[in-house]
Design a protein around this motif. Structure first.
Motif, PDB file in Angstrom:
ATOM      1  N   SER A  37       0.863  -1.261  -0.076  1.00 25.92           N
ATOM      2  CA  SER A  37      -0.078   0.221   0.161  1.00 25.92           C
ATOM      3  C   SER A  37       0.916   1.419   0.024  1.00 25.92           C
ATOM      4  O   SER A  37       0.226   2.304  -0.125  1.00 25.92           O
ATOM      5  CB  SER A  37      -0.847   0.122   1.214  1.00 25.92           C
ATOM      6  OG  SER A  37      -0.146   0.011   2.376  1.00 25.92           O
ATOM      7  N   ARG A  38       2.219   1.154   0.076  1.00 25.02           N
ATOM      8  CA  ARG A  38       2.988   2.269  -0.019  1.00 25.02           C
ATOM      9  C   ARG A  38       4.262   1.935  -0.674  1.00 25.02           C
ATOM     10  O   ARG A  38       4.820   0.789  -0.665  1.00 25.02           O
ATOM     11  CB  ARG A  38       3.388   2.753   1.474  1.00 25.02           C
ATOM     12  CG  ARG A  38       4.014   1.762   2.241  1.00 25.02           C
ATOM     13  CD  ARG A  38       4.224   2.414   3.797  1.00 25.02           C
ATOM     14  NE  ARG A  38       3.122   2.635   4.648  1.00 25.02           N
ATOM     15  CZ  ARG A  38       3.261   3.230   5.908  1.00 25.02           C
ATOM     16  NH1 ARG A  38       4.493   3.616   6.454  1.00 25.02           N
ATOM     17  NH2 ARG A  38       2.294   3.116   6.583  1.00 25.02           N
ATOM     18  N   GLU A  39       4.874   2.877  -1.294  1.00 29.29           N
ATOM     19  CA  GLU A  39       6.170   2.808  -2.086  1.00 29.29           C
ATOM     20  C   GLU A  39       7.089   2.983  -0.981  1.00 29.29           C
ATOM     21  O   GLU A  39       7.346   3.301   0.159  1.00 29.29           O
ATOM     22  CB  GLU A  39       6.235   3.833  -2.992  1.00 29.29           C
ATOM     23  CG  GLU A  39       5.124   3.536  -4.029  1.00 29.29           C
ATOM     24  CD  GLU A  39       4.990   2.352  -4.925  1.00 29.29           C
ATOM     25  OE1 GLU A  39       6.179   2.046  -4.860  1.00 29.29           O
ATOM     26  OE2 GLU A  39       3.811   1.683  -5.199  1.00 29.29           O
ATOM     27  N   GLY A  40       8.501   2.717  -1.499  1.00 27.79           N
ATOM     28  CA  GLY A  40       9.777   3.078  -0.813  1.00 27.79           C
ATOM     29  C   GLY A  40      10.244   1.753   0.063  1.00 27.79           C
ATOM     30  O   GLY A  40       9.644   0.623  -0.232  1.00 27.79           O
ATOM     31  N   GLU A  41      11.281   2.153   0.585  1.00 33.38           N
ATOM     32  CA  GLU A  41      11.832   1.102   1.275  1.00 33.38           C
ATOM     33  C   GLU A  41      12.130   1.289   2.847  1.00 33.38           C
ATOM     34  O   GLU A  41      12.185   2.368   3.085  1.00 33.38           O
ATOM     35  CB  GLU A  41      13.225   0.550   0.973  1.00 33.38           C
ATOM     36  CG  GLU A  41      13.143  -0.090  -0.530  1.00 33.38           C
ATOM     37  CD  GLU A  41      12.172  -1.310  -0.501  1.00 33.38           C
ATOM     38  OE1 GLU A  41      11.984  -2.072   0.211  1.00 33.38           O
ATOM     39  OE2 GLU A  41      11.746  -1.493  -1.761  1.00 33.38           O
ATOM     40  N   LEU A  42      12.106   0.356   3.713  1.00 33.50           N
ATOM     41  CA  LEU A  42      12.307   0.469   5.107  1.00 33.50           C
ATOM     42  C   LEU A  42      13.670   0.635   5.544  1.00 33.50           C
ATOM     43  O   LEU A  42      14.603   0.039   4.887  1.00 33.50           O
ATOM     44  CB  LEU A  42      11.745  -0.566   6.102  1.00 33.50           C
ATOM     45  CG  LEU A  42      10.280  -0.677   6.076  1.00 33.50           C
ATOM     46  CD1 LEU A  42       9.871  -1.985   6.670  1.00 33.50           C
ATOM     47  CD2 LEU A  42       9.681   0.357   7.199  1.00 33.50           C
ATOM     48  N   PRO A  43      14.321   1.477   6.312  1.00 36.53           N
ATOM     49  CA  PRO A  43      15.741   1.098   6.897  1.00 36.53           C
ATOM     50  C   PRO A  43      15.709   0.029   7.465  1.00 36.53           C
ATOM     51  O   PRO A  43      14.841  -0.743   7.990  1.00 36.53           O
ATOM     52  CB  PRO A  43      15.542   2.309   7.958  1.00 36.53           C
ATOM     53  CG  PRO A  43      14.510   3.245   7.670  1.00 36.53           C
ATOM     54  CD  PRO A  43      13.571   2.493   7.190  1.00 36.53           C
TER      55      PRO A  43
END
Length: 295
Positions: free
Chosen positions: A223-229
């Motif tokens: 549901s969301r883009e990007g990556e986690l630390p």
């Protein structure tokens, strides 16, 4: 004279395993240890060893070893044909192997991993309190190769539990049902993805290993883009890489990762995953009441 075993046939992947190295995640060291821990513990109980004694964990094709001195040996986990110098011997029951004889644990007839336990245990040097081979960190002895020689300890006095205990060992799963606690990053996935995880059918991928059980099946939409630390990962974490297919972390898993974790399988439910062949159906079920999302 030291008691040793020599590897005659190493098989696809045979490693030394015990109960692992819990408590070192802060140093970047996974727990490791036997993937099918109940099978490892049972093998040691049948010989009167401490349950922490090191065994040999085989993968699919078994292995063969020559013992330098008379030794009592038992094989648990995945059933397989057992021979001593070519003569049939029982699986799941302790047997006495004469000096210089070769004990061969054949390919698994069903399941994936067998455990060879020796009275006295495999006595390779311990690292961080464990003799386990960790494929990710490189701790412990390397996977076995033909010609490797390993020390074996002295057996305890006779009087272990009856061999009938082996008859209670469950068969490897025809379907793998994994209870899962959702979170901590379930909110990174759509409601449909969370529903799919708990209702869809996956299958064990042949690409899995001691690090993780890789699955084939419906992708889980984020549901969301990007990556986690990078954040801490626990045994049983269900991590979802970019292709959307979940990976269940096993004993040699990394202690940090950047892909979101949609849920966690409690460690006590992971042993059957060690014996699930490629193609085995997998279902996730709630480990407890599912949280209510929204208002």
């Amino acid at each position: 004279m030291p008691r040793t075993l020599v590897v005659v046939r190493a098989g696809a992947l045979t490693t030394v395993q015990d109960l692992g190295r819990p408590g070192y995640a802060h140093l970047g060291v996974p727990r490791s240890g036997a993937l099918d821990e109940p099978a490892h513990r049972l093998a040691n109980r049948l010989l009167g060893n401490p349950e922490s004694a090191a065994t040999l964990e085989t993968t699919l094709t078994g292995c063969a070893v020559r013992v330098s001195a008379p030794c009592v040996v038992v094989i648990t986990g995945a059933p397989c044909a057992v021979t001593i110098d070519g003569a049939p011997a029982p699986w799941g029951t302790p047997v006495r192997v004469p000096a210089d004889a070769v004990m061969d644990a054949g390919p698994a007839t069903y399941g994936v991993r067998s455990y060879l336990a020796f009275a006295g245990g495999v006595q390779v040097a311990a690292e961080l309190g464990s003799r386990a081979t960790d494929l990710l960190s490189g701790l412990g002895p390397a996977p076995l190769r033909e010609g490797d020689e390993l020390p074996v300890g002295s057996p305890r006095p006779a009087g272990g539990p009856p061999a009938a205990e082996a008859a209670r060992w469950p068969a490897p799963p025809s379907e793998l049902v994994l209870p899962v606690v959702t979170g901590p990053r379930a909110d990174w996935f759509t409601p449909d993805a969370r529903h799919t995880l708990l209702t869809g059918t996956y299958h064990v991928s042949p690409k899995g290993n001691r690090i993780g059980l890789r699955l084939e099946g419906p992708a889980l939409e984020r549901s969301r883009e990007g990556e986690l630390p990078s954040e801490g990962m626990t045994l049983g974490a269900v991590q979802v890489p970019p292709d959307g297919r979940p990976v269940v972390f096993l004993a040699d898993h990394p202690v940090t990762g950047g892909y979101p974790v949609i849920g966690v399988v409690p460690p006590e439910h992971l042993a059957p995953a060690a014996q699930a062949l490629p193609g085995t159906p997998v279902r996730f079920v709630p480990a407890g009441p599912e949280p209510q999302h929204g208002c």
